[in-house]
Design an enzyme around this catalytic site. Sequence first.
Site, PDB file in Angstrom:
ATOM      1  N   ASP A  67       6.598  40.727  43.045  1.00  0.00           N
ATOM      2  CA  ASP A  67       7.706  39.767  43.076  1.00  0.00           C
ATOM      3  C   ASP A  67       8.826  40.171  42.124  1.00  0.00           C
ATOM      4  O   ASP A  67       8.696  41.128  41.360  1.00  0.00           O
ATOM      5  CB  ASP A  67       7.189  38.349  42.750  1.00  0.00           C
ATOM      6  N   ASN A 136      -0.650  26.608  38.304  1.00  0.00           N
ATOM      7  CA  ASN A 136      -0.662  25.752  39.507  1.00  0.00           C
ATOM      8  C   ASN A 136      -1.312  26.445  40.704  1.00  0.00           C
ATOM      9  O   ASN A 136      -1.195  25.973  41.833  1.00  0.00           O
ATOM     10  CB  ASN A 136       0.767  25.311  39.865  1.00  0.00           C
ATOM     11  N   HIS A 138      -0.603  29.521  41.837  1.00  0.00           N
ATOM     12  CA  HIS A 138       0.209  30.478  42.609  1.00  0.00           C
ATOM     13  C   HIS A 138      -0.280  31.909  42.396  1.00  0.00           C
ATOM     14  O   HIS A 138      -0.842  32.250  41.357  1.00  0.00           O
ATOM     15  CB  HIS A 138       1.711  30.334  42.318  1.00  0.00           C
ATOM     16  N   GLU A 143       4.244  29.550  45.534  1.00  0.00           N
ATOM     17  CA  GLU A 143       3.968  28.254  44.928  1.00  0.00           C
ATOM     18  C   GLU A 143       3.159  27.372  45.892  1.00  0.00           C
ATOM     19  O   GLU A 143       3.062  27.678  47.088  1.00  0.00           O
ATOM     20  CB  GLU A 143       5.300  27.560  44.590  1.00  0.00           C
TER      21      GLU A 143
HETATM   22  C1  GLP Z   1       4.001  34.819  36.982  1.00  0.00           C
HETATM   23  C2  GLP Z   1       3.967  35.908  38.080  1.00  0.00           C
HETATM   24  C3  GLP Z   1       2.613  35.999  38.697  1.00  0.00           C
HETATM   25  C4  GLP Z   1       1.594  35.808  37.594  1.00  0.00           C
HETATM   26  C5  GLP Z   1       1.609  34.375  37.129  1.00  0.00           C
HETATM   27  C6  GLP Z   1       0.784  34.123  35.896  1.00  0.00           C
HETATM   28  O1  GLP Z   1       5.131  34.106  36.915  1.00  0.00           O
HETATM   29  N1  GLP Z   1       4.950  35.840  39.086  1.00  0.00           N
HETATM   30  O2  GLP Z   1       2.467  37.230  39.390  1.00  0.00           O
HETATM   31  O3  GLP Z   1       0.317  36.124  38.053  1.00  0.00           O
HETATM   32  O4  GLP Z   1       2.924  33.903  37.039  1.00  0.00           O
HETATM   33  O5  GLP Z   1       1.431  34.619  34.760  1.00  0.00           O
HETATM   34  P1  GLP Z   1       0.679  34.961  33.416  1.00  0.00           P
HETATM   35  O6  GLP Z   1      -0.223  36.104  33.699  1.00  0.00           O
HETATM   36  O7  GLP Z   1       1.756  35.345  32.446  1.00  0.00           O
HETATM   37  O8  GLP Z   1      -0.056  33.735  33.020  1.00  0.00           O
END
Ligand code: GLP
Length: 259
Positions: A67, A136, A138, A143
Amino acid sequence: MEVVIKQTADEVGALAAELIGRVVESKPRAVIGLATGSSPLAIYADLARRVADGTLDFDGVRGFALDEYVGIPEEHPQSYASVIRTEVVEPLRMDPTLVRVPDGRAIDIEVACRDYEQAIADAGGIDVQILGIGANGHIGFNEPTSSFASRTRIKTLAPTTRADNARFFDSLDEVPTHCVTQGLGTIMNARRLVLVAQGAGKADAIAAAVEGPVSSMCPASVLQFHEHATVIIDEAAASKLRLADYYTYTYDNKPSWQL
Ligand code: GLP
């Protein structure tokens, strides 16, 4: 789905890195799906150590990021293009021309998203996709209520995701409101999925993804439909799993030919 519970966050990274390393060793032109966020950093650090000591080589390996934000320039330190370059491409000594990040700055985003899907297909598909998980549920930036059939597209970030990611920016106002993300359908096309999570803040999302009903309310629950998904988590992230002991028993007794 296979669930592996490790005592510490470092052990989570080390095991996931071992799985990724095996794919790269068995297929020098492997295609890796790359995730950002804090969760996979231990994986990249472990792989980078092996690259530095000469036991692993990413030369020829191709990468596709999950992403990208929309609305910040590529050179912004928090653009995923920048993060992938500094956290992955440089430490793993990957060829930057073989690594792509969705284009969040394209004038025609829809065309850019279709091109991205085509590029993944042209590369032969993703061999192993690294995933984190949002609080959440995702994956990527899909989302809750994202379609399970979705492909790479523009999405609006949930307010809770913007708040979660505000720590990477100077203020909440600076967090983009939109992103481009591989869809759940895109992610599900990868031949193998490796999802990592650490910490109690992910415990509810992990319980919903692994043991909850398959529902777009928890996008990561779609992994229950994947034939080769491995979820590697620490004890804190596993703390709300009802069958945690069973997963550990299963892993400890795993037939050697499946390791
Ligand atoms: C982010 C990314 C995801 C990631 C998630 C968790 O915003 N877009 O690919 O897996 O949210 O983030 P983190 O690993 O910093 O908790």
